[in-house]
Structure formats: C-alpha cells, structure tokens
Motif scaffolding. Structure first.
Motif, PDB file in Angstrom:
ATOM      1  N   TYR A   1     -13.867  17.887   4.477  1.00 33.22           N
ATOM      2  CA  TYR A   1     -14.493  18.908   5.316  1.00 33.22           C
ATOM      3  C   TYR A   1     -13.666  19.099   6.574  1.00 33.22           C
ATOM      4  O   TYR A   1     -13.240  18.132   7.206  1.00 33.22           O
ATOM      5  N   LYS A   2     -13.439  20.375   6.930  1.00 32.89           N
ATOM      6  CA  LYS A   2     -12.741  20.704   8.165  1.00 32.89           C
ATOM      7  C   LYS A   2     -13.672  21.539   9.047  1.00 32.89           C
ATOM      8  O   LYS A   2     -14.355  22.449   8.544  1.00 32.89           O
ATOM      9  N   PRO A   3     -13.727  21.263  10.339  1.00 32.30           N
ATOM     10  CA  PRO A   3     -14.575  22.057  11.241  1.00 32.30           C
ATOM     11  C   PRO A   3     -14.208  23.539  11.179  1.00 32.30           C
ATOM     12  O   PRO A   3     -13.080  23.907  10.831  1.00 32.30           O
ATOM     13  N   SER A   4     -15.149  24.393  11.535  1.00 38.14           N
ATOM     14  CA  SER A   4     -14.953  25.842  11.402  1.00 38.14           C
ATOM     15  C   SER A   4     -13.805  26.360  12.256  1.00 38.14           C
ATOM     16  O   SER A   4     -13.196  27.390  11.926  1.00 38.14           O
ATOM     17  N   ASP A   5     -13.480  25.676  13.330  1.00 33.48           N
ATOM     18  CA  ASP A   5     -12.408  26.154  14.206  1.00 33.48           C
ATOM     19  C   ASP A   5     -11.069  25.465  13.929  1.00 33.48           C
ATOM     20  O   ASP A   5     -10.105  25.670  14.659  1.00 33.48           O
ATOM     21  N   TYR A   6     -11.010  24.682  12.859  1.00 32.72           N
ATOM     22  CA  TYR A   6      -9.787  23.916  12.600  1.00 32.72           C
ATOM     23  C   TYR A   6      -8.579  24.821  12.400  1.00 32.72           C
ATOM     24  O   TYR A   6      -7.517  24.614  13.014  1.00 32.72           O
TER      25      TYR A   6
ATOM     26  N   GLU B   1     -22.857  21.655  10.436  1.00 34.01           N
ATOM     27  CA  GLU B   1     -21.487  21.682  10.930  1.00 34.01           C
ATOM     28  C   GLU B   1     -21.228  20.471  11.813  1.00 34.01           C
ATOM     29  O   GLU B   1     -22.111  20.030  12.556  1.00 34.01           O
TER      30      GLU B   1
END
Length: 243
Positions: free
Chosen positions: A44-49, A89
C-alpha cells in the motif's frame, strides 16, 4: 612357556602388518545452494506518494495463521489490508507479506529480504520502519525484532508469543507495544506477559495492553482500532537508521 611367547610375538607381528580399519571422517564444505524468495505480498502506498518526493514511514503487517498459502486475496480478509480495502487511508507504506505456509511460522529471513527489496525500490524513511503482527504474525514480529534488531523502530505483537531468551538481542532504542486479550484460548495471555516482563527487566521501552473480556479473534481489531496506537507508532524513530 617359550612356545606361548612365540605365539604372542607372532600374533603381534600379524597385527602390526594388517591393514587398519577405515574410520568415517568429516569434510568441511560450504553450500552454494540458493533459496528462491517467492513471497507474495501486498503493498500500500499513501495517496500522495506518486505526487511527492518525500520519504515515508513503512509498516510491515504480518497476518494470522488462517491466511497463509499462495492466494494473496486471503491476506485482505483482516488486519491492515482489510482496513485498506475498506477505504482506510494511512500516511505510511504498508508491506503485507503472505506466509507461504498454512501451518508453519513465517520464514522471517525471506520476509526481511523481501522487505529490503521494497525499501530499495521505494522512498522509505529507514528510521521509521515498524512491524505489527497478529497471532502467528505476532510470533513473526517478535522474531524479526530479535534477529534483525537494527531494522525496526517499533514492534507491535498482537496475541503472539516468542523466545524470551533472545530478547537481549533486541534494539535498545526500539519501542514495543504488546496487546493481548484476557479471554484468549488460542495463545495464552501468559505468553505475552513473560516477554513483556523480560523486556522490562532489560529496561526496554515497552508497554502492555491487556484487554478484559477480549478473545483471540477479537484482539486484532481491538488493537488496530486503538487510535492511540497510530499516534504512538508514528512518533517512534531510530536515532541511527541503517543505511
């Protein structure tokens, strides 16, 4: 008498000239066999990655015993992957390896090797890598803390157990938060208490949360829904992060 002496001398001569029996020996060898690292995992990568260039903390999630095997979809049934599937998130990367065995403990050397590969390919803050494990994954969390002590800033075993005799190998700067339920009839509460007491004796940064009336299946969600856990976790940092 003389004949007896001659007989003894003759037998001794035969013994001296007879070949000695062969004895089994040992040879020092080095194995060059390679072990294929075929771990399946979710990332999983954060939405702002993708829109940023900053580094991120990373959480290793180790699932319980009923999600092992080769079907990666099983890992989404509980824990952090389930929360993520539900739209939750997080401000950190989540690496969720699948235990390839449905019966055995995690092969933690493979887990660490796969983790290193993820770190190398992503922008990870090496001073803020954490491991959270539930049940069989809790055993894995304890083992990772002992065998790779310089890797993790915080370790969160949930209803797990481990080997207290190797806790002296854990990082003196790492923080531990142990969760267990009083009504756990799968992994006894005492398994966590023994490890907690050992860490206290070693003067480690450790806390223990015992949840009254919570059984083995309930402790996972109870721990992960504790908002204080996430606030605490993201404050943990290794002063000297591995390069």
């Amino acid at each position: 008498m003389f004949r007896s002496l001659l007989s003894v001398v003759a037998l001794a001569s035969i013994a001296l000239w007879s070949p000695m029996p062969a004895f089994a020996g040992q040879t020092a060898l080095t194995s060059n066999a390679s072990i294929k690292n075929d771990l399946n995992y979710l990332l999983y990568k954060p939405s702002d990655y993708d829109s940023s260039d900053k580094t991120y903390p990373l959480v290793v999630w180790l699932h319980g015993g009923d999600q092992g095997g080769s079907d990666i979809e099983k890992v989404k049934r509980s824990g952090l992957p389930k929360l993520i599937e539900g739209g939750k998130e997080f401000p950190f990367l989540v690496f969720s390896p699948q235990n390839p065995s449905e019966e055995l403990l995690y092969p933690i050397e493979k887990v660490d090797a796969a983790l290193e590969d993820v770190i190398a390919k992503h922008r990870v803050d090496r001073s803020r890598i954490y491991v959270i494990g539930y049940s069989r994954g809790g055993f894995g969390a304890w083992a990772l803390a002992e065998q790779f002590p310089d890797r993790f800033a915080a370790i969160v075993p949930i209803a797990g157990g481990g080997n207290r005799h190797y806790l002296n190998r854990t990082n003196e700067k790492a923080a531990f938060w142990v969760f267990h339920g009083t009504d756990d009839d799968v992994i006894p509460l005492s398994d966590s208490v023994v490890l907690y007491e050992r860490l206290k004796g070693l003067k480690r940064n450790v806390r223990l949360s015992v949840l009254e009336g919570v059984d083995h299946s309930g402790i996972e969600a109870a721990a992960l829904n504790d908002t204080g856990l996430w606030d605490w976790l993201l404050k943990q940092r290794l002063e000297s992060a591995p390069k």
